[in-house]
Design a protein around this motif. Structure first.
Motif, mmCIF file in Angstrom:
data_model
loop_
_atom_site.group_PDB
_atom_site.id
_atom_site.type_symbol
_atom_site.label_atom_id
_atom_site.label_comp_id
_atom_site.label_asym_id
_atom_site.label_seq_id
_atom_site.Cartn_x
_atom_site.Cartn_y
_atom_site.Cartn_z
ATOM 1 N N VAL A 136 0.858 -1.184 0.000
ATOM 2 C CA VAL A 136 0.000 0.000 0.000
ATOM 3 C C VAL A 136 0.896 1.237 0.000
ATOM 4 O O VAL A 136 1.731 1.410 0.897
ATOM 5 N N PRO A 138 1.209 5.570 -0.778
ATOM 6 C CA PRO A 138 0.534 6.840 -1.087
ATOM 7 C C PRO A 138 0.987 7.367 -2.450
ATOM 8 O O PRO A 138 2.159 7.294 -2.780
ATOM 9 N N TYR A 141 -1.250 12.186 -5.531
ATOM 10 C CA TYR A 141 -2.533 12.860 -5.733
ATOM 11 C C TYR A 141 -3.217 13.149 -4.388
ATOM 12 O O TYR A 141 -3.550 12.228 -3.642
ATOM 13 N N LYS A 155 -8.075 9.653 -13.903
ATOM 14 C CA LYS A 155 -6.758 9.205 -14.362
ATOM 15 C C LYS A 155 -6.017 8.235 -13.438
ATOM 16 O O LYS A 155 -4.972 7.725 -13.830
ATOM 17 N N THR A 157 -4.966 4.766 -11.514
ATOM 18 C CA THR A 157 -4.912 3.399 -12.048
ATOM 19 C C THR A 157 -6.064 2.549 -11.505
ATOM 20 O O THR A 157 -6.687 2.876 -10.488
ATOM 21 N N SER B 14 -0.436 6.889 -15.409
ATOM 22 C CA SER B 14 -0.474 6.504 -13.998
ATOM 23 C C SER B 14 0.295 5.204 -13.732
ATOM 24 O O SER B 14 0.846 5.025 -12.650
ATOM 25 N N VAL B 15 0.349 4.327 -14.717
ATOM 26 C CA VAL B 15 1.115 3.080 -14.541
ATOM 27 C C VAL B 15 2.605 3.412 -14.402
ATOM 28 O O VAL B 15 3.314 2.844 -13.560
ATOM 29 N N ASP B 17 3.780 6.296 -13.396
ATOM 30 C CA ASP B 17 3.939 6.998 -12.114
ATOM 31 C C ASP B 17 4.065 6.004 -10.959
ATOM 32 O O ASP B 17 4.870 6.195 -10.042
ATOM 33 N N ASP B 18 3.256 4.948 -11.005
ATOM 34 C CA ASP B 18 3.328 3.924 -9.950
ATOM 35 C C ASP B 18 4.708 3.265 -9.917
ATOM 36 O O ASP B 18 5.261 2.987 -8.843
ATOM 37 N N LEU B 21 7.054 5.486 -8.158
ATOM 38 C CA LEU B 21 6.792 5.497 -6.705
ATOM 39 C C LEU B 21 7.477 4.330 -5.999
ATOM 40 O O LEU B 21 8.110 4.494 -4.959
ATOM 41 N N ILE B 22 7.333 3.139 -6.580
ATOM 42 C CA ILE B 22 7.875 1.968 -5.866
ATOM 43 C C ILE B 22 9.380 1.831 -6.076
ATOM 44 O O ILE B 22 10.093 1.377 -5.189
ATOM 45 N N ARG B 25 11.636 3.302 -3.571
ATOM 46 C CA ARG B 25 11.822 2.577 -2.298
ATOM 47 C C ARG B 25 13.041 1.664 -2.321
ATOM 48 O O ARG B 25 13.389 1.065 -1.309
ATOM 49 N N ARG B 385 7.025 -3.869 -12.521
ATOM 50 C CA ARG B 385 6.341 -3.640 -11.243
ATOM 51 C C ARG B 385 6.495 -4.867 -10.331
ATOM 52 O O ARG B 385 6.857 -4.744 -9.160
ATOM 53 N N LEU B 403 3.837 1.087 2.805
ATOM 54 C CA LEU B 403 5.026 1.891 2.517
ATOM 55 C C LEU B 403 4.631 3.356 2.654
ATOM 56 O O LEU B 403 4.271 4.003 1.683
ATOM 57 N N GLY B 404 4.606 3.847 3.840
ATOM 58 C CA GLY B 404 4.097 5.192 4.114
ATOM 59 C C GLY B 404 4.978 6.302 3.575
ATOM 60 O O GLY B 404 6.074 6.097 3.133
#
Lengths: 224, 404
Positions: A136, A138, A141, A155, A157, B14-15, B17-18, B21-22, B25, B385, B403-404
């Motif tokens: 999980v 953040p 957005y 937009k 996912t 958005s894919v 962007d994800d 994000l990961i 880490r 991913r 994952l804060g």
């Protein structure tokens, strides 16, 4: 026109990405299946009742869970498959209760149809138990009004929608989905919150679900 | 070099962007892939695409190869067949050759990555060098019914890893370590899968003297008995009794596959009297493979065993109707009657091909569904991913990781 009324607390969109962990456990008969459903972790039950929705989200109509699919297609127990497929997952807010219901449905069927326990899967078609490991995270957005909320909804996912609708409710054992919770408590719009909470996400593709959420919000303010 | 941004029109911003994000880490961690070949076969193909993308995401990634002689690769080919359930005579000497080569590589390769990611059995014994870093064994082959002697030999090493990764649920077994399901993927921007103008497709067919006057059935695979090229020919012959068509069997060989030449000879012998069968022994030429797939009416993958069957994903991505065996990772890619047709035998394959050739609207629908299924589940962005999550899982044992 969607109002720009500022929320008491902003809404942070999260995403949930999952990794499938193999357990090495497999069932070839209904008796084995129900026994293993009793033993496996909750994350396994979650995986097999939700994975199909996400992986095959473009297919409609679609079998809603792996147990129903395997029982129908591999063991050819169509009636049991139908009973499992039509379990109303929305009525459960805990995996534990959903698991109990699945067990009850299979055990009742086994009592009624004694020959069902003699059916077995061919080699290579066994039911393999898998569990979901969820991460999980953040996203960037963050919104503080409904107009921005709708823009982001367009937009984000499928994973993000999935997290706020499915995972929040059942796996993390919240009573409602995250969107409804925020709208009720931070925007104090209980009517809209209830409408979103009443959506049955299990009978839609994720794309349809996204459209339905946006549509409900649009409609709510279209006559104002 | 292809940049991540180029995938946005295919999978959405958005894919990507994800992924960023990961990937953030993993800052400070070094990932080290190790396998046995840099060209030929699915593993090298994936790593060639994956490593630069991980680097672009800021994940410090390197790729090392083990070295082995002809004898070593003959032994690992025997292992490969044995893991697929075909018992071949594996002698004490074979195990010694395997271990000697691994020992030489242990001495030569620096395995200081924070995460050492070992692909397939060839370098498996390198784990003897494990210190306090994390090690993952990635199994790309179908081990649902392995020869127990070889499996038990490998188990001594597998148990020393932190995690194992398999391509299909049916390959999993009870293991003393965590094991994950990660399907491989295709790259929609690679030469093998990108859109091609019709004139290039036509030129490739012209080059190989394949007229486009009748339906073309194609199997793209190495000439390997586990890909059952002889079974494909029999299925074609069955179809040909009712529908005039052509068969294209095209593929190359990998550096670690010495058995291919023998199978190729058998194929040539079986097809020498039919001018509508086109056997193409191709050097690595991805544009040509792409063109052949795009020119096909139906694509077949009649494998007897299959690690995953990336050619199925390639065909589906091109929205082609596919007939494929219900083995390995293929049922993950094809949902029978929704995104292709699964078969269990030569006659089943022939029947399915006839159905598709006789029902073009149905065939087109299956192809379109297949393309969407690949977009959602089997593109390289999903694979990236999963790998990043796999690396993170080494540091988080729980089922729900915040994952804060």
């Amino acid at each position: 026109m969607i109002p720009l009324l500022k929320a008491k607390e902003p809404f942070r969109f999260y995403t949930r990405l999952h990794l499938s962990e193999l357990t090495g456990l497999r069932a070839t008969t209904l008796v084995q299946l129900v026994q293993l459903i009793k033993e496996v972790p909750g994350s396994c039950v979650y995986h097999h009742t939700h994975r199909f929705l996400q992986q095959h989200q473009f297919l409609s109509p679609e079998p809603p869970n792996d147990f129903a699919y395997w029982v129908s297609e591999i063991l050819s127990e169509k009636e049991l498959g139908e009973r499992l497929a039509s379990i109303d997952i929305m009525q459960f807010s805990r995996i534990h209760d959903l698991r109990e219901k699945i067990i009850l449905v299979i055990e009742e069927y086994l009592k009624e149809e004694r020959f069902a326990q003699l059916k077995f899967a061919r080699e290579g078609e066994e039911f393999h138990f898998i569990k979901s490991v969820s991460f999980v995270i953040p996203t960037n957005y963050l919104v503080d009004n409904l107009a921005d909320f709708v823009e982001i909804m367009k937009k984000i996912t499928f994973d993000s929608i999935y997290f706020h609708i499915f995972e929040a409710r059942l796996r993390l054992e919240k009573k409602t989905n995250d969107f409804s919770f925020w709208i009720e408590h931070s925007l104090e719009d209980k009517e809209l919150a209830d409408k979103l909470a009443d959506l049955d996400p299990y009978t839609r593709t994720l794309d349809d679900l996204r459209a339905a959420i946006i549509n409900i919000i649009d409609k709510r303010f279209s006559n104002r | 070099m292809i940049r991540l941004e180029e995938y946005v029109p295919i999978v959405g911003q958005s894919v990507i962007d994800d992924l960023k994000l990961i990937a953030a880490r993993l800052k400070g961690k070094t990932i080290q892939h190790i396998n046995s070949t840099s060209v030929g076969g699915g593993v090298a193909e994936i790593l060639n695409r994956m490593v630069p993308l991980l680097q672009e995401l800021g994940v410090d990634t390197r790729w090392d190869l083990i070295k082995g002689g002809e004898q070593f690769f003959e032994v690992t080919k025997k292992f490969h067949n044995a893991l697929h359930g075909y018992s071949s005579e594996i002698t004490k000497k074979d195990f010694e050759i395997f271990l000697e080569t691994n020992q030489r590589n242990i001495n030569e390769i620096n395995t200081s990555g924070d995460i050492v990611f070992v692909h397939d059995p060839q370098p498996i014994a390198l784990v003897k060098k494990k210190r306090d870093n994390k090690w993952i064994w990635r199994c790309h082959v179908d081990v649902s019914n392995p020869d127990e002697k070889v499996w038990s030999f490998l188990m001594d090493y597998i148990a020393r890893y932190d995690s194992a990764v398999f391509s299909a649920p049916s390959f999993s077994r009870r293991l003393p370590i965590r094991q994950f399901l990660i399907s491989p993927s295709i790259d929609p921007l690679s030469d093998k899968n990108k859109e091609l103008p019709q004139d290039i497709v036509d030129a490739v067919l012209l080059k190989y003297k394949i007229p486009q006057d009748k339906p073309i059935i194609t199997q793209i695979s190495r000439f390997d008995r586990l890909k059952d090229p002889l079974g494909v020919i029999e299925a074609y012959q069955e179809v040909k009794k009712h529908i005039d068509c052509r068969l294209v069997l095209a593929g190359g060989g990998a550096a670690d596959d010495p058995e291919g030449a023998m199978i190729f000879t058998q194929v040539m012998e079986k097809t020498k009297n039919d001018k509508d069968i086109h056997i193409l022994l191709l050097a690595q030429n991805d544009i040509e493979i792409n063109a052949l797939q795009r020119a096909s009416t139906v694509i077949i993958q009649k494998s007897i065993r299959e690690g995953f069957g990336l050619t199925v994903a390639e065909a589906l991505w091109k929205a082609k109707p596919v007939v494929a065996s219900n083995v390995g990772g293929i049922p993950l890619q094809i949902k029978h009657k929704y995104s292709g047709l699964l078969c269990h035998s030569v006659t089943g394959a022939a029947f399915a091909i006839k159905q598709l050739l006789n029902s073009p609207v149905y065939a087109m629908k299956l192809g379109e569904n297949g393309r969407e299924h690949i977009r959602n589940n089997f593109l390289i962005t999903r694979h990236l991913r999963d790998y990043i999550l796999l690396f993170l899982s080494l540091y988080y044992p729980e089922d729900i990781v915040h994952l804060g």
